[in-house]
Design an enzyme around this catalytic site. Structure first.
Site, short mmCIF file in Angstrom:
data_model
loop_
_atom_site.label_atom_id
_atom_site.label_comp_id
_atom_site.label_asym_id
_atom_site.label_seq_id
_atom_site.Cartn_x
_atom_site.Cartn_y
_atom_site.Cartn_z
N GLN A 1 0.83 -1.20 0.00
CA GLN A 1 0.00 0.00 0.00
C GLN A 1 0.87 1.26 0.00
O GLN A 1 0.58 2.24 0.69
CB GLN A 1 -0.93 -0.02 1.21
CG GLN A 1 -1.90 -1.18 1.19
CD GLN A 1 -2.76 -1.24 2.44
OE1 GLN A 1 -2.81 -0.31 3.23
NE2 GLN A 1 -3.45 -2.36 2.61
N CYS A 2 1.90 1.25 -0.82
CA CYS A 2 2.88 2.32 -0.86
C CYS A 2 2.82 2.99 -2.24
O CYS A 2 2.43 2.36 -3.23
CB CYS A 2 4.27 1.71 -0.64
SG CYS A 2 5.66 2.84 -0.79
N GLY A 3 3.22 4.24 -2.30
CA GLY A 3 3.29 4.92 -3.58
C GLY A 3 4.25 4.24 -4.55
O GLY A 3 4.14 4.38 -5.76
N PHE A 4 5.23 3.48 -4.00
CA PHE A 4 6.18 2.77 -4.84
C PHE A 4 5.72 1.36 -5.20
O PHE A 4 6.42 0.65 -5.94
CB PHE A 4 7.55 2.70 -4.15
CG PHE A 4 8.22 4.03 -3.98
CD1 PHE A 4 8.61 4.77 -5.08
CD2 PHE A 4 8.46 4.55 -2.72
CE1 PHE A 4 9.24 6.01 -4.94
CE2 PHE A 4 9.10 5.78 -2.55
CZ PHE A 4 9.47 6.51 -3.66
N THR A 5 4.57 0.93 -4.71
CA THR A 5 4.08 -0.42 -4.96
C THR A 5 4.04 -0.78 -6.45
O THR A 5 4.36 -1.93 -6.80
CB THR A 5 2.69 -0.63 -4.31
OG1 THR A 5 2.84 -0.45 -2.89
CG2 THR A 5 2.15 -2.02 -4.57
#
Length: 162
Positions: free
Chosen positions: A35-39
């Site tokens: 659930q990360c912007g980098f996912t």
């Protein structure tokens, strides 16, 4: 310890995996989160894996919930997410900690072997990437903002060093 081969970790299925099993491979070891912007980097990681696995690259994903609680799920949830959303086929491991007194020993080794900016050993966020040569020694550390596709030159260099 002078290489990663002295470590083991639990696969996402809960089985102990000796990193000795990866001797002779080029490794890209990544702390991940769902659930990360980098996912979306999972997509590029999988593309790298498909491009280079026949030449000896393995990507090892280590979910971590230490940064913004962006990996709250259990192993089954994480595995399903990775498969359904990004068709991840590279090895994934159980959720670990990468910093602090409960940090996985593998990540303590990686951080010491390849410190970050200004010599910092702590990992600052999800999707840090450690590129490891066929000899089990850390070649380079990449920050989360470095896209996996930008690492292909380093991977190529290590794959050619037979």
């Amino acid at each position: 310890m002078n290489s990663i081969y002295q470590f083991s970790a639990n696969s996402i299925a809960g089985e102990t995996v000796a990193l000795e099993n990866y001797r002779g491979k080029v490794l890209l070891i990544v702390n991940t989160a769902s659930q990360c912007g980098f996912t979306p980097q999972y997509r590029e990681l999988e593309a790298l894996y498909q491009t280079y696995k026949s030449r000896g690259l393995e990507i090892l994903g280590f979910p971590c919930n230490q940064f913004g609680s962006q990996e709250p799920g259990d192993s089954q949830t994480i595995a399903e997410f990775c498969e359904l959303n990004f068709s991840v086929s590279f090895p994934m491991f159980e959720k670990i900690e990468v910093n602090g007194k409960h940090a996985h020993p593998l990540f303590n080794y990686l951080k010491a072997a390849a410190p970050g900016l200004l010599g910092s050993q702590s990992i600052k966020w999800n999707f840090n990437k450690f590129l490891v040569g066929r000899d089990g020694k850390v070649y380079k550390r990449y920050a989360p903002i470095v896209s996996p596709s930008a690492i292909s030159r380093g991977i190529e260099r290590l794959l050619k060093n037979d």
